[in-house]
Design a protein around this motif. Structure first.
Motif, PDB file in Angstrom:
ATOM      1  N   ALA A 139      32.808   3.241 102.531  1.00 32.07           N
ATOM      2  CA  ALA A 139      34.093   3.906 102.329  1.00 32.07           C
ATOM      3  C   ALA A 139      35.001   3.089 101.425  1.00 32.07           C
ATOM      4  N   LEU A 140      35.911   3.796 100.775  1.00 36.01           N
ATOM      5  CA  LEU A 140      36.872   3.158  99.884  1.00 36.01           C
ATOM      6  C   LEU A 140      37.661   2.099 100.646  1.00 36.01           C
ATOM      7  N   GLY A 141      37.830   0.960 100.027  1.00 41.32           N
ATOM      8  CA  GLY A 141      38.533  -0.149 100.653  1.00 41.32           C
ATOM      9  C   GLY A 141      37.611  -1.272 101.045  1.00 41.32           C
ATOM     10  N   ASN A 163      32.363   8.046  87.401  1.00 44.25           N
ATOM     11  CA  ASN A 163      33.540   8.858  87.692  1.00 44.25           C
ATOM     12  C   ASN A 163      34.620   7.996  88.333  1.00 44.25           C
ATOM     13  N   ASP A 164      35.751   8.619  88.648  1.00 48.55           N
ATOM     14  CA  ASP A 164      36.885   7.868  89.193  1.00 48.55           C
ATOM     15  C   ASP A 164      36.523   7.168  90.498  1.00 48.55           C
ATOM     16  N   THR A 165      35.689   7.802  91.317  1.00 56.54           N
ATOM     17  CA  THR A 165      35.330   7.205  92.602  1.00 56.54           C
ATOM     18  C   THR A 165      34.552   5.922  92.410  1.00 56.54           C
ATOM     19  N   VAL A 166      33.584   5.935  91.503  1.00 58.81           N
ATOM     20  CA  VAL A 166      32.836   4.712  91.219  1.00 58.81           C
ATOM     21  C   VAL A 166      33.788   3.627  90.714  1.00 58.81           C
ATOM     22  N   ALA A 167      34.706   4.003  89.819  1.00 56.22           N
ATOM     23  CA  ALA A 167      35.638   3.027  89.254  1.00 56.22           C
ATOM     24  C   ALA A 167      36.488   2.374  90.336  1.00 56.22           C
ATOM     25  N   GLN A 168      36.780   3.102  91.408  1.00 54.56           N
ATOM     26  CA  GLN A 168      37.601   2.532  92.476  1.00 54.56           C
ATOM     27  C   GLN A 168      36.863   1.460  93.267  1.00 54.56           C
ATOM     28  N   HIS A 169      35.570   1.332  93.062  1.00 58.33           N
ATOM     29  CA  HIS A 169      34.785   0.287  93.732  1.00 58.33           C
ATOM     30  C   HIS A 169      34.416  -0.826  92.761  1.00 58.33           C
ATOM     31  N   MET A 170      35.154  -0.923  91.632  1.00 60.45           N
ATOM     32  CA  MET A 170      34.818  -1.903  90.605  1.00 60.45           C
ATOM     33  C   MET A 170      36.027  -2.769  90.262  1.00 60.45           C
ATOM     34  N   LYS A 225      51.643   4.092  87.238  1.00 59.68           N
ATOM     35  CA  LYS A 225      51.060   4.488  85.954  1.00 59.68           C
ATOM     36  C   LYS A 225      51.514   5.904  85.637  1.00 59.68           C
ATOM     37  N   GLU A 226      51.975   6.105  84.434  1.00 61.84           N
ATOM     38  CA  GLU A 226      52.461   7.410  83.981  1.00 61.84           C
ATOM     39  C   GLU A 226      53.508   7.952  84.950  1.00 61.84           C
ATOM     40  N   ASP A 227      54.432   7.061  85.352  1.00 55.02           N
ATOM     41  CA  ASP A 227      55.547   7.413  86.227  1.00 55.02           C
ATOM     42  C   ASP A 227      55.087   7.943  87.581  1.00 55.02           C
ATOM     43  N   THR A 228      53.923   7.508  88.039  1.00 53.21           N
ATOM     44  CA  THR A 228      53.385   7.930  89.327  1.00 53.21           C
ATOM     45  C   THR A 228      52.857   6.714  90.067  1.00 53.21           C
ATOM     46  N   ILE A 229      53.144   6.627  91.353  1.00 51.26           N
ATOM     47  CA  ILE A 229      52.657   5.518  92.161  1.00 51.26           C
ATOM     48  C   ILE A 229      51.166   5.694  92.399  1.00 51.26           C
ATOM     49  N   ILE A 230      50.384   4.685  92.020  1.00 45.78           N
ATOM     50  CA  ILE A 230      48.941   4.730  92.253  1.00 45.78           C
ATOM     51  C   ILE A 230      48.689   4.527  93.742  1.00 45.78           C
ATOM     52  N   THR A 231      47.885   5.403  94.335  1.00 46.11           N
ATOM     53  CA  THR A 231      47.570   5.283  95.750  1.00 46.11           C
ATOM     54  C   THR A 231      46.971   3.908  96.038  1.00 46.11           C
ATOM     55  N   ASP A 232      47.491   3.274  97.065  1.00 46.83           N
ATOM     56  CA  ASP A 232      47.117   1.893  97.394  1.00 46.83           C
ATOM     57  C   ASP A 232      45.755   1.869  98.096  1.00 46.83           C
ATOM     58  N   TYR A 233      44.696   2.187  97.350  1.00 43.02           N
ATOM     59  CA  TYR A 233      43.368   2.193  97.968  1.00 43.02           C
ATOM     60  C   TYR A 233      42.838   0.781  98.195  1.00 43.02           C
ATOM     61  N   TRP A 234      43.373  -0.203  97.466  1.00 40.80           N
ATOM     62  CA  TRP A 234      42.898  -1.575  97.610  1.00 40.80           C
ATOM     63  C   TRP A 234      43.457  -2.250  98.857  1.00 40.80           C
ATOM     64  N   ASN A 235      44.541  -1.675  99.423  1.00 40.55           N
ATOM     65  CA  ASN A 235      45.121  -2.184 100.662  1.00 40.55           C
ATOM     66  C   ASN A 235      45.363  -3.683 100.607  1.00 40.55           C
ATOM     67  N   ASN A 236      45.902  -4.136  99.503  1.00 41.62           N
ATOM     68  CA  ASN A 236      46.340  -5.513  99.302  1.00 41.62           C
ATOM     69  C   ASN A 236      45.216  -6.488  98.955  1.00 41.62           C
ATOM     70  N   ALA A 237      43.966  -6.058  98.916  1.00 41.27           N
ATOM     71  CA  ALA A 237      42.913  -6.999  98.555  1.00 41.27           C
ATOM     72  C   ALA A 237      41.704  -6.239  98.032  1.00 41.27           C
ATOM     73  N   TYR A 238      41.392  -6.407  96.780  1.00 40.01           N
ATOM     74  CA  TYR A 238      40.161  -5.855  96.232  1.00 40.01           C
ATOM     75  C   TYR A 238      39.497  -6.950  95.423  1.00 40.01           C
ATOM     76  N   MET A 239      38.507  -7.583  96.017  1.00 41.60           N
ATOM     77  CA  MET A 239      37.821  -8.736  95.427  1.00 41.60           C
ATOM     78  C   MET A 239      38.812  -9.817  95.029  1.00 41.60           C
ATOM     79  N   PRO A 240      39.633 -10.299  95.980  1.00 34.49           N
ATOM     80  CA  PRO A 240      40.666 -11.286  95.634  1.00 34.49           C
ATOM     81  C   PRO A 240      40.059 -12.591  95.157  1.00 34.49           C
ATOM     82  N   ASP A 241      40.740 -13.216  94.225  1.00 39.96           N
ATOM     83  CA  ASP A 241      40.296 -14.469  93.644  1.00 39.96           C
ATOM     84  C   ASP A 241      41.526 -15.333  93.408  1.00 39.96           C
ATOM     85  N   SER A 242      41.425 -16.622  93.718  1.00 45.63           N
ATOM     86  CA  SER A 242      42.596 -17.499  93.646  1.00 45.63           C
ATOM     87  C   SER A 242      43.102 -17.674  92.222  1.00 45.63           C
ATOM     88  N   ILE A 243      42.246 -17.452  91.223  1.00 45.01           N
ATOM     89  CA  ILE A 243      42.657 -17.621  89.827  1.00 45.01           C
ATOM     90  C   ILE A 243      42.851 -16.269  89.147  1.00 45.01           C
TER      91      ILE A 243
END
Length: 803
Positions: free
Chosen positions: A106-108, A239-246, A282-300
């Protein structure tokens, strides 16, 4: 980080291998790995495995063992992408189109872990904490049977290769969840390079395997410019769904009107709270926060790393711009923006604690300051008169600090509150203004004005074109992204932004949606080089001309003489301004800077006149900073209805025959004759009106007839001429040189328990003589007399019964 290998095996015996999470051993059981994928072919096949811990890589001298199942290793090769990628996507050939679809968790979710030794399974949403301090949130409980458990998780802490939890490391959860990591931490989110390596391997495979319709006889599927810049070739698309996991790069695909670009965005968050989450726009619209504050976080690289679509149908989405914000209640807010492209682009967002925002959010939600948005004039009494603003706040029953905290509540992350008619997270401030002419229609504020290439059309058929779609010209081949639609039964106007080429007059127009296609014929096109949208916050409407004050929400500032369109054809405005626009410095708190006492507001914003104090600074819509005067009050309290109260200026020395302070009778003298029943002013000469005089109030004027003093009410004064403007006319005549003094309070109490006056304080403070009399019945009191000093004062009446 986990190491993945591809093993070819033969001589399979004893059944078949169990997939995903099942151990397989080699080297006489001394080394082990997790099976990710098994692709059997009779007694031969291919295994994708994850090496556990420090296990050595199997080679042709080894045999694989899993329970009673055995096989011989023929070859082993390091896999250049995470093994799970094969199972997490499908590569399907549909009539020559190679579609890559998501089949994974699932997404996230960003990783998968296996656990053993657990006494209780975790639940979705729970935080697992490992002994090395690393934390992850449970997204899916894939297999919740203890003691062996499988979880899809998102990693919260920034993790580098050297601090991922390792095999057998213990963890605990928020509740009773516990266990030990069984194996490695496996990626379930991928970089564009991972996808490139995966497709390249499919391209080198002899035949099609599983659900992946790609082999060595097919066209080359992908090209790598750098590790971060990948292009999918031919008809291969995600598609957009795949991109959300990248994360961590860009993917470019298609060409011409099928081109799509997913750009990498690395958001670097610096904040005192680990839980601070960015808001992306983006484009004056709030992007849905699917990453929930962490998507592959990296210190750098960044706390949140994602891919987002920036080109669609060959047209840039708002010039590939993106904005980010930190809007965590209790912190200072922060906005920043960048332009994306290929590879990954960094966006740094920085916040810190807000010492003026420490109250619990639930408490602040109950506060009730009031707001007025739109063009308005306010007079703070500092000498400029009424000047224009676009927004004001009244504290109502709240304190200054409470009102500030409420503005933070309005704009906090995830808010449903609005500013200028839209979600408050979108508002950054009024950063653009210009004059206009040729106004048509019915003007209104709190709307978004659009401008760009104007395409009138007729003969519209099919499902009406919508904002966000791309329209293409049949003969010109020009394309543009629609930002405005005004349609009446198939006839209307669209405006497109960021066009590729110029649209022709009387050419066919079509959307690129396929089913339900909209078509029309263009009229006389106005191809403008500038496009964008402006939130109209304040409108200074002077008929067909005026001034617009707003926020640039997309695109670039309009050009001179360019037409701006209000929604649904309600109104239009032509820009009538020099080629340059003023640049506004906007503080990240939408209300402006708050010091704990004073407000230094953003452009066009003010605090109400009744709440403004000395030290506040309000830049009005004319670009002039208004500094409210130091208005202070003198108050007499503990009064009852019927009391007669006077407060007069006192020179600090003069007393009456009883030794009580007496008014400064000759505080001023008249320099022009006052005619009874005629004169509407009293003049004392330029600069002779004393400091600390109320803007409106009372005077005592010596009359000619008997030397007594008439009580006069004035509505205003002008010290440059020394003139008081009266309410009505003077009752009696006073010649030049007659005494005049101010009646700071001179009235009978008709309601309430106190009387007061306010004036702009100019030091030093002035002394006053105070008298409270109640000589009649019932309950008369002895005359109360005292003195005080304005700047300010509050005097409580001593009520001694006069029995």
């Amino acid at each position: 980080m986990t190491t993945y290998y591809r093993l070819e095996y033969s001589n399979l015996a004893g059944g078949s291998f169990a997939e995903e999470g099942a151990f397989v051993t080699w080297n006489a059981g001394a080394d082990s790995g997790f099976i990710i994928t098994d692709i059997p072919n009779g007694t031969t096949g291919v295994l994708y495995i994850a090496i556990v811990g420090t296990s050595v890589v199997p080679d042709a001298a080894d045999s694989l063992t899993q329970g009673g199942v055995t096989a011989d290793v023929d070859t082993s090769n390091l896999l250049l992408y995470p093994a799970y990628l094969r199972d997490d996507v499908s590569v399907t050939d549909t009539a020559g189109d190679i579609d890559i679809a998501w089949t994974g968790p699932a997404l996230g979710a960003t990783h998968t872990i296996f656990a053993d030794g657990a006494t209780a399974a975790a639940i979705v949403g729970e935080i697992l904490t490992f002994t090395n301090g690393a934390e992850c949130e449970v997204i899916t409980v894939v297999d919740g049977v203890t003691p062996a458990v499988e979880y899809d998780v998102r990693w919260i802490t920034n993790l580098d290769d050297d601090n991922f939890p390792t095999d057998n490391e213990a963890f605990t959860g928020d509740t009773a969840a516990d266990g030990n990591l069984n194996g490695e931490v496996y990626e379930r989110a991928y970089s564009p390079l991972d996808l490139h390596r995966f497709l390249s391997l499919l391209n080198s495979s002899e035949t099609i395997a599983g659900d992946d319709d790609l082999s060595i006889i097919d066209f080359t599927a992908t090209d790598r410019s750098t590790d971060q810049i990948i292009r999918l070739l031919g008809t291969v698309t995600i598609n957009d769904t795949v991109a959300q996991h990248m994360y961590g790069g860009s993917i470019d695909q298609g060409s011409g009107n099928t081109r799509t670009l997913y750009s990498g965005l690395d958001v670097q968050v610096t904040s005192p709270l680990a839980s601070t989450r960015p808001v992306l726009i983006k484009e004056d619209t709030i992007i849905t926060d699917y990453w929930n504050n962490a998507y592959m976080p990296d210190s750098i690289a960044g706390n949140v790393r994602i891919l987002t679509k920036t080109i669609e149908n060959g047209v840039a989405i708002d010039g590939q711009r993106v904005r980010g914000a930190l809007l965590e209640f209790g912190e200072l807010y922060f906005f920043a923006g960048t332009t994306l492209g290929t590879a990954s682009t960094a966006l740094a967002l920085v916040s810190s604690g807000d010492g003026n925002n420490n109250t619990a959010v639930g408490t602040v939600a109950t506060y009730s300051p009031t707001f007025v948005d739109g063009y308005q004039t306010l007079d703070f009494g500092e000498g400029s008169g009424a000047t224009p603003f676009g927004y004001s706040m009244d504290f109502d029953t709240n304190t200054s600090l409470e009102s500030y905290e409420y503005t933070k509540y309005q704009q906090r992350r995830g808010t449903a509150e609005t500013l200028f008619g839209r979600n408050a997270q979108l508002f950054t401030g009024m950063n653009i203004n210009f004059a206009y002419d040729n106004e048509t229609g019915t003007p209104a504020e709190n709307v978004v004005l659009a401008y760009g290439t104007e395409i009138p059309y007729t003969g519209g058929t099919g499902t009406l074109v919508t904002v966000g779609e791309v329209v293409e010209g049949g003969t010109s081949g020009a394309r543009g992204r629609v930002i405005y639609v005004d349609d009446t039964a198939g006839t209307g106007t669209i405006i497109v932004a960021d066009p590729t080429g110029s649209f022709n007059n009387t050419e066919s127009l079509t959307t690129l949606r396929g089913a339900g296609e909209w078509t029309a014929t263009s009229g006389t096109v106005v191809n403008n080089s500038r496009s964008g949208q402006i939130l109209l916050c304040a409108l200074d409407d002077q008929g067909t001309t005026g001034n617009i004050y707003g926020q640039q929400v997309t695109g670039l500032a309009p050009a001179n003489d360019q037409t701006l369109f209000a929604p649904a054809g309600a109104a239009t405005y032509d820009v009538d301004t020099p080629t340059s626009f003023e640049t506004r410095t906007i503080n990240n708190q939408y209300i402006g800077v708050y010091t704990g006492t004073n407000y230094q507001t953003n452009f066009g914003i003010a605090i109400s006149v009744s709440d403004a104090i000395a030290g506040d600074q309000f830049p009005n819509l004319l670009g002039v900073t208004i500094s409210p005067p130091d208005n202070r009050s003198g108050t007499v309290t503990n009064l009852v209805i019927g009391d007669y109260v006077t407060v007069y200026p006192w020179d600090g020395a003069a007393t009456d025959v009883n030794g009580d302070a007496e008014p400064n009778f000759n505080e001023m003298v008249t320099t022009a004759t006052v005619t009874g029943g005629v004169s509407t002013t009293v003049v004392v000469g330029a600069g002779n009106i004393p400091n600390n005089t109320p803007a409106a109030g009372f005077l005592r004027l010596e009359r000619d007839s008997d030397g007594n003093y008439d009580l006069l009410e004035y509505s205003s004064f002008t010290n440059t001429t020394g003139t008081f403007t009266l309410v009505g006319t003077a009752p009696n005549t006073a010649t030049i040189g007659n005494n005049l003094f101010r009646g700071l309070i001179d009235e009978v109490v008709t309601a309430g328990t106190q009387l007061s006056y306010s004036a702009q304080y100019i030091g030093p403070g002035e002394q006053v003589a105070i008298t409270v009399r109640r000589g009649g019945s019932p309950n008369p009191i002895k005359t109360f007399k005292t003195t005080s000093t304005f700047g300010a004062f509050s005097v409580q009446t001593v009520r001694v019964a006069d029995a």
